[in-house]
Design a protein around this motif. Structure first.
Motif, PDB file in Angstrom:
ATOM      1  N   ARG A 238       0.694  -1.136   0.055  1.00 33.74           N
ATOM      2  CA  ARG A 238      -0.092  -0.006   0.009  1.00 33.74           C
ATOM      3  C   ARG A 238       0.819   1.338  -0.091  1.00 33.74           C
ATOM      4  O   ARG A 238       0.273   2.347   0.077  1.00 33.74           O
ATOM      5  CB  ARG A 238      -0.809  -0.183   1.184  1.00 33.74           C
ATOM      6  CG  ARG A 238      -2.023  -1.164   1.055  1.00 33.74           C
ATOM      7  CD  ARG A 238      -2.895  -1.306   2.286  1.00 33.74           C
ATOM      8  NE  ARG A 238      -3.652  -2.471   1.992  1.00 33.74           N
ATOM      9  CZ  ARG A 238      -3.328  -3.776   2.006  1.00 33.74           C
ATOM     10  NH1 ARG A 238      -2.207  -3.983   2.569  1.00 33.74           N
ATOM     11  NH2 ARG A 238      -4.039  -4.724   1.805  1.00 33.74           N
ATOM     12  N   ALA A 239       2.346   1.320  -0.121  1.00 29.89           N
ATOM     13  CA  ALA A 239       3.016   2.156  -0.436  1.00 29.89           C
ATOM     14  C   ALA A 239       3.361   2.722  -1.668  1.00 29.89           C
ATOM     15  O   ALA A 239       3.241   3.812  -2.175  1.00 29.89           O
ATOM     16  CB  ALA A 239       4.199   2.079   0.816  1.00 29.89           C
ATOM     17  N   LEU A 240       3.838   1.502  -2.277  1.00 29.74           N
ATOM     18  CA  LEU A 240       4.727   1.765  -3.693  1.00 29.74           C
ATOM     19  C   LEU A 240       3.713   1.042  -4.694  1.00 29.74           C
ATOM     20  O   LEU A 240       3.900   1.228  -5.998  1.00 29.74           O
ATOM     21  CB  LEU A 240       5.762   1.243  -3.887  1.00 29.74           C
ATOM     22  CG  LEU A 240       6.712   2.092  -2.759  1.00 29.74           C
ATOM     23  CD1 LEU A 240       8.192   1.477  -2.747  1.00 29.74           C
ATOM     24  CD2 LEU A 240       6.748   3.445  -3.035  1.00 29.74           C
ATOM     25  N   GLY A 241       2.513  -0.027  -4.381  1.00 22.70           N
ATOM     26  CA  GLY A 241       1.790  -0.404  -5.513  1.00 22.70           C
ATOM     27  C   GLY A 241       2.314  -1.890  -5.917  1.00 22.70           C
ATOM     28  O   GLY A 241       1.951  -2.337  -7.088  1.00 22.70           O
ATOM     29  N   MET A 242       3.266  -2.467  -5.252  1.00 24.30           N
ATOM     30  CA  MET A 242       3.525  -3.953  -5.693  1.00 24.30           C
ATOM     31  C   MET A 242       2.356  -4.803  -5.270  1.00 24.30           C
ATOM     32  O   MET A 242       1.865  -4.748  -4.270  1.00 24.30           O
ATOM     33  CB  MET A 242       4.746  -4.321  -4.969  1.00 24.30           C
ATOM     34  CG  MET A 242       5.208  -5.760  -5.434  1.00 24.30           C
ATOM     35  SD  MET A 242       6.760  -6.211  -4.696  1.00 24.30           S
ATOM     36  CE  MET A 242       8.063  -5.143  -5.691  1.00 24.30           C
ATOM     37  N   ILE A 243       2.215  -5.607  -6.262  1.00 20.50           N
ATOM     38  CA  ILE A 243       1.085  -6.777  -6.252  1.00 20.50           C
ATOM     39  C   ILE A 243       1.751  -8.010  -6.172  1.00 20.50           C
ATOM     40  O   ILE A 243       2.450  -8.414  -7.101  1.00 20.50           O
ATOM     41  CB  ILE A 243      -0.085  -6.612  -7.512  1.00 20.50           C
ATOM     42  CG1 ILE A 243      -0.599  -5.133  -7.462  1.00 20.50           C
ATOM     43  CG2 ILE A 243      -0.951  -7.579  -7.301  1.00 20.50           C
ATOM     44  CD1 ILE A 243      -0.920  -4.714  -8.676  1.00 20.50           C
ATOM     45  N   VAL A 244       1.270  -8.894  -5.355  1.00 26.11           N
ATOM     46  CA  VAL A 244       1.644 -10.199  -5.135  1.00 26.11           C
ATOM     47  C   VAL A 244       0.527 -11.118  -5.151  1.00 26.11           C
ATOM     48  O   VAL A 244      -0.588 -10.949  -4.480  1.00 26.11           O
ATOM     49  CB  VAL A 244       2.417 -10.712  -3.817  1.00 26.11           C
ATOM     50  CG1 VAL A 244       4.075  -9.833  -4.039  1.00 26.11           C
ATOM     51  CG2 VAL A 244       1.821 -10.274  -2.748  1.00 26.11           C
ATOM     52  N   ALA A 245       0.652 -12.225  -5.996  1.00 28.36           N
ATOM     53  CA  ALA A 245      -0.717 -13.105  -6.053  1.00 28.36           C
ATOM     54  C   ALA A 245      -0.126 -14.737  -6.179  1.00 28.36           C
ATOM     55  O   ALA A 245       0.811 -14.938  -6.695  1.00 28.36           O
ATOM     56  CB  ALA A 245      -1.488 -12.843  -7.245  1.00 28.36           C
ATOM     57  N   LEU A 246      -0.711 -15.507  -5.284  1.00 30.79           N
ATOM     58  CA  LEU A 246      -0.404 -16.843  -5.126  1.00 30.79           C
ATOM     59  C   LEU A 246      -1.517 -17.649  -5.894  1.00 30.79           C
ATOM     60  O   LEU A 246      -2.698 -17.568  -5.645  1.00 30.79           O
ATOM     61  CB  LEU A 246      -0.333 -17.265  -3.698  1.00 30.79           C
ATOM     62  CG  LEU A 246       0.124 -18.916  -3.327  1.00 30.79           C
ATOM     63  CD1 LEU A 246       1.339 -18.840  -3.661  1.00 30.79           C
ATOM     64  CD2 LEU A 246      -0.111 -19.106  -1.896  1.00 30.79           C
ATOM     65  N   ASP A 247      -0.974 -18.279  -6.857  1.00 27.77           N
ATOM     66  CA  ASP A 247      -1.897 -19.364  -7.621  1.00 27.77           C
ATOM     67  C   ASP A 247      -2.083 -20.475  -7.082  1.00 27.77           C
ATOM     68  O   ASP A 247      -1.376 -21.001  -5.961  1.00 27.77           O
ATOM     69  CB  ASP A 247      -1.441 -19.305  -9.045  1.00 27.77           C
ATOM     70  CG  ASP A 247      -0.302 -20.085  -9.441  1.00 27.77           C
ATOM     71  OD1 ASP A 247       0.167 -21.080  -8.787  1.00 27.77           O
ATOM     72  OD2 ASP A 247       0.296 -20.024 -10.360  1.00 27.77           O
ATOM     73  N   GLU A 248      -3.089 -21.422  -7.760  1.00 29.13           N
ATOM     74  CA  GLU A 248      -3.245 -22.645  -7.198  1.00 29.13           C
ATOM     75  C   GLU A 248      -2.309 -23.746  -7.305  1.00 29.13           C
ATOM     76  O   GLU A 248      -2.433 -24.934  -6.667  1.00 29.13           O
ATOM     77  CB  GLU A 248      -4.586 -23.279  -7.926  1.00 29.13           C
ATOM     78  CG  GLU A 248      -4.396 -23.723  -9.158  1.00 29.13           C
ATOM     79  CD  GLU A 248      -4.189 -22.742 -10.278  1.00 29.13           C
ATOM     80  OE1 GLU A 248      -4.061 -23.153 -11.375  1.00 29.13           O
ATOM     81  OE2 GLU A 248      -4.153 -21.522 -10.090  1.00 29.13           O
ATOM     82  N   GLN A 249      -1.282 -23.485  -8.145  1.00 29.07           N
ATOM     83  CA  GLN A 249      -0.066 -24.360  -8.356  1.00 29.07           C
ATOM     84  C   GLN A 249       1.025 -24.026  -7.359  1.00 29.07           C
ATOM     85  O   GLN A 249       2.168 -24.704  -7.306  1.00 29.07           O
ATOM     86  CB  GLN A 249       0.292 -24.373  -9.764  1.00 29.07           C
ATOM     87  CG  GLN A 249      -0.535 -24.824 -10.596  1.00 29.07           C
ATOM     88  CD  GLN A 249      -1.195 -26.143 -10.448  1.00 29.07           C
ATOM     89  OE1 GLN A 249      -0.301 -27.016 -10.166  1.00 29.07           O
ATOM     90  NE2 GLN A 249      -2.493 -26.168 -10.759  1.00 29.07           N
ATOM     91  N   GLY A 250       0.815 -22.923  -6.634  1.00 28.91           N
ATOM     92  CA  GLY A 250       1.858 -22.611  -5.532  1.00 28.91           C
ATOM     93  C   GLY A 250       2.951 -21.488  -6.012  1.00 28.91           C
ATOM     94  O   GLY A 250       3.887 -21.248  -5.498  1.00 28.91           O
ATOM     95  N   LYS A 251       2.843 -20.969  -7.353  1.00 26.19           N
ATOM     96  CA  LYS A 251       3.613 -19.993  -7.842  1.00 26.19           C
ATOM     97  C   LYS A 251       3.198 -18.577  -7.304  1.00 26.19           C
ATOM     98  O   LYS A 251       1.933 -18.280  -7.157  1.00 26.19           O
ATOM     99  CB  LYS A 251       3.769 -19.737  -9.313  1.00 26.19           C
ATOM    100  CG  LYS A 251       4.297 -21.117  -9.890  1.00 26.19           C
ATOM    101  CD  LYS A 251       4.584 -21.176 -11.478  1.00 26.19           C
ATOM    102  CE  LYS A 251       4.995 -22.520 -11.831  1.00 26.19           C
ATOM    103  NZ  LYS A 251       5.360 -22.222 -13.583  1.00 26.19           N
TER     104      LYS A 251
END
Length: 308
Positions: free
Chosen positions: A134-147
């Motif tokens: 919420r400071a610089l806008g990096m997005i992280v997402a975990l998918d169903e395969q673990g990546k």
């Protein structure tokens, strides 16, 4: 001061700490109602009913912008980090200049400066957990395969295999520190610390089921809740070395009760919401009871000795 409040007869599933000179705890007493408390004292600062999101129209329309402009904390300056609508989860930076929309589970859209861009999911069919710096806008997402998929605003940095194996029987989570320096993830059986390049800095199997995961703003502290025993555990963010632990129900019982009359949560309840702040502050919810405490109220674990 450690304090607790019996907020609702229903489960509190979401807690967030809004930054500022006087940090505020935002607690969802109902899916569309947020109550604000002074983080240090537990003083009620007000509440907010999330309005219905506009039906139809584009998310760049004036009607939608008017709706978004209401999603702020009590200071009317800091935006609520996460708001859930019917089919969309809205993640917002503190200043509201960037928003991430998670539509159902498999579509991510970034909106900034009046433009909305769909993020490339790569080979992912479904994301099981998403977080926004919420400071610089990096997005992280975990998918169903673990990546772990990493984006800097709308720029895709890559998808990285970090050794996780999500499944339908455990809860998988990913969280990112402010500024994006540390990314923590879990598949319920393992904790992983990585960075935006996908380099695994530390991996730690757990002997318990991880229910909730939260990191401090600077990434120096990681907190987990145990899905079976109700224990809350604290780890050093840079090494994943466990430092403190305590049964959540014991922390609740020891905290100062804000109300004159209130019930303790059932003994077999586990923490369903968990968030942490600077200087070791931990906030969690058990059933409808919200508790704010710090690591000094927990049992310190012996540090591993270095071999000579």
């Amino acid at each position: 001061m450690a304090w607790r409040i019996h907020l609702t007869a229903q489960a509190v599933n979401h807690l967030y700490i809004l930054p500022g000179k006087k940090p505020v705890l935002a607690a969802w007493s109902r899916p569309n109602r947020v109550e604000y408390y002074d983080l240090n004292t537990g003083t009620l600062l007000g509440d907010f009913k999330v309005p219905e999101s506009p039906n139809g129209g584009k998310r760049t329309s004036d009607v939608w912008e008017d709706f978004i402009s209401t999603l702020k904390g009590p200071d009317d300056a800091t935006y609520l980090p996460v708001v859930q609508t019917k089919n969309t989860t809205i993640y917002t930076t503190d200043d509201g200049k960037l928003r991430l929309y998670r539509v159902y589970d498999n579509e991510l859209y970034v909106q900034t400066e009046g433009r909305e861009i769909k993020l490339d999911p790569g080979n992912a069919e479904r994301f099981v957990s998403v977080d926004l710096d919420r400071a610089l806008g990096m997005i992280v997402a975990l998918d169903e395969q673990g990546k772990i998929h990493v984006y800097q605003q709308d720029m895709r940095l890559g998808a990285f295999d970090v050794g996780l194996s999500p499944n339908e029987l455990t809860r998988s989570s990913v969280v990112v520190s402010r500024g994006g320096g540390s990314i923590f993830a879990s598949d319920g059986h393992k904790l992983v610390l990585t960075d935006s390049s996908g380099t695994v800095r530390k991996s730690l199997p757990t002997y318990y089921l991880v229910s909730r995961l939260a990191c401090s703003p600077n990434g120096g502290m990681l907190a987990t809740s145990d899905a079976e025993s109700g224990v809350i555990r604290i780890y050093h963010g840079e090494s994943l070395v466990p430092t403190h632990q305590k049964f959540a129900i014991d922390l609740v019982a020891k905290a100062t009760q804000i109300q004159l009359l209130a019930d303790l949560p059932p003994l077999d309840t586990v923490a369903r919401a968990l968030t942490v702040h600077a200087k070791g502050v931990v906030a969690f919810a058990m059933s409808g009871v919200v508790c704010v405490t710090d690591v000094s109220e927990m049992d310190e674990l012996p540090r591993p000795r270095k071999l000579l």
